[in-house]
Motif scaffolding. Structure first.
Motif, PDB file in Angstrom:
ATOM      1  N   ARG A 173      -1.401  -3.753  -3.040  1.00  0.00           N
ATOM      2  CA  ARG A 173      -2.217  -2.602  -3.445  1.00  0.00           C
ATOM      3  C   ARG A 173      -3.665  -2.983  -3.756  1.00  0.00           C
ATOM      4  O   ARG A 173      -4.395  -2.195  -4.378  1.00  0.00           O
ATOM      5  N   PRO A 193      -7.255  -3.864  -1.925  1.00  0.00           N
ATOM      6  CA  PRO A 193      -7.917  -3.804  -0.613  1.00  0.00           C
ATOM      7  C   PRO A 193      -8.652  -5.089  -0.284  1.00  0.00           C
ATOM      8  O   PRO A 193      -9.113  -5.804  -1.173  1.00  0.00           O
ATOM      9  N   TYR A 248       0.854  -1.187   0.000  1.00  0.00           N
ATOM     10  CA  TYR A 248       0.000   0.000   0.000  1.00  0.00           C
ATOM     11  C   TYR A 248       0.886   1.231   0.000  1.00  0.00           C
ATOM     12  O   TYR A 248       2.044   1.194   0.431  1.00  0.00           O
ATOM     13  N   ASP A 280      -3.290   4.666  -2.030  1.00  0.00           N
ATOM     14  CA  ASP A 280      -4.287   3.739  -1.508  1.00  0.00           C
ATOM     15  C   ASP A 280      -4.935   4.269  -0.232  1.00  0.00           C
ATOM     16  O   ASP A 280      -6.089   3.960   0.060  1.00  0.00           O
ATOM     17  N   PHE A 339      -4.650  -3.968   3.109  1.00  0.00           N
ATOM     18  CA  PHE A 339      -4.141  -3.965   1.740  1.00  0.00           C
ATOM     19  C   PHE A 339      -3.058  -5.021   1.560  1.00  0.00           C
ATOM     20  O   PHE A 339      -2.244  -5.260   2.454  1.00  0.00           O
TER      21      PHE A 339
END
Length: 275
Positions: free
Chosen positions: A263, A265, A107, A155, A260
């Motif tokens: 990258r 979620p 993230y 993010d 995360f």
């Protein structure tokens, strides 16, 4: 599921303790995940030498290596994510985009520390606020927040209302209107907002964002994450227990709490408790 995604290292020059000590503290506090997210090297982003508060670019590979080593060593006790915190400015978006494309990040946190080229967040910056219109500073700051949200680079957005750090609040501006406007922007931005407990260690004496701000975010189903902004091992999961209690009183649904990985979620199902 308990996690802390905002943890610094001594490489930034204003944190202390070994990276392994942060991991051990997280295990002691029964966290399931942590993420290191030290400041991305500012020397390759055009910042002047007197404003740099990060590792140098030549240290970045060592940062990756140290996280990987700790991940392997403690894989049976805690999950360790690879993150970074990047200072956002409108005029360096192209440079930021170059470095966000590295596929090793779990993230990327975007943050704002500068107004008019000045780092307003450094310790002892009360004079910066005393010499300026607080209302104007809030307007400039939250315009940057909107630009960050629209950039598509990050993010997570860190300490979203950091402008209040030293306890300075606008005189005429309606914070409720600002919160509603920002929440509306974020609702379509594919960006999580960090609940950052570092404010409890600073003059403002509350988390970022405020509970009122959080309510607006929750109304619009804006994803949330958690971070202590740890600059020493003892800061890990700082004041999470009290903040969790307040969030539960708000009736916060866990389906907007996200972690995360690479990258991407994922939804966290249980806020849980903390010692």
């Amino acid at each position: 599921m308990l996690f802390d995604y905002h943890i610094h290292t001594s490489r930034c020059g204003h944190a202390n303790g070994k990276m392994e000590d942060y991991v051990k503290k997280a295990i002691d506090k029964e966290l399931v995940e942590i993420g290191f997210s030290d400041h991305f090297p500012m020397d390759v982003l055009g910042f002047s030498d007197d404003t740099i508060c990060s590792m140098k670019y030549e240290e970045l590979e060592e940062y990756f290596a140290d996280i990987n080593e700790l991940r392997d060593k403690y894989k049976d006790k805690i999950k360790i994510r690879t993150g970074i915190e990047m200072d956002y400015q409108e005029d360096i978006e192209d440079m930021l985009r170059k470095y966000t494309n590295d596929n090793r990040w779990d993230y990327i946190i975007g943050s704002i520390h500068f107004i008019d080229g000045y780092d307003f967040s450094k310790p002892g910056q009360e004079e910066f606020f005393a010499d300026r219109s607080i209302d104007d500073l809030y307007i400039k700051y939250f315009e940057k927040v909107k630009n960050l949200a629209s950039s598509g680079l990050f993010d997570i957005i860190a300490h979203i209302d950091l402008i209040k750090k030293f306890g300075c609040h606008p005189e005429k501006l309606s914070l409720d209107e600002i919160y509603r406007e920002i929440a509306k922007v974020l609702s379509g931005a594919d960006l999580a907002v960090e609940i950052n407990t570092a404010g409890w260690r600073h003059p403002v004496k509350e988390q970022y964002p405020s509970l009122t701000f959080i309510k607006e975010l929750v109304k619009r189903n804006v994803p949330l994450t958690f971070g202590s902004d740890a600059h020493s091992p003892d800061d890990v999961a700082y004041n999470f227990s009290n903040v969790f209690k307040e969030l539960k009183r708000l009736g916060l649904e866990t389906n907007i709490i996200y972690g995360f990985s690479k990258r991407k979620p994922f939804c966290v199902e249980d806020l849980g408790g903390i010692r």
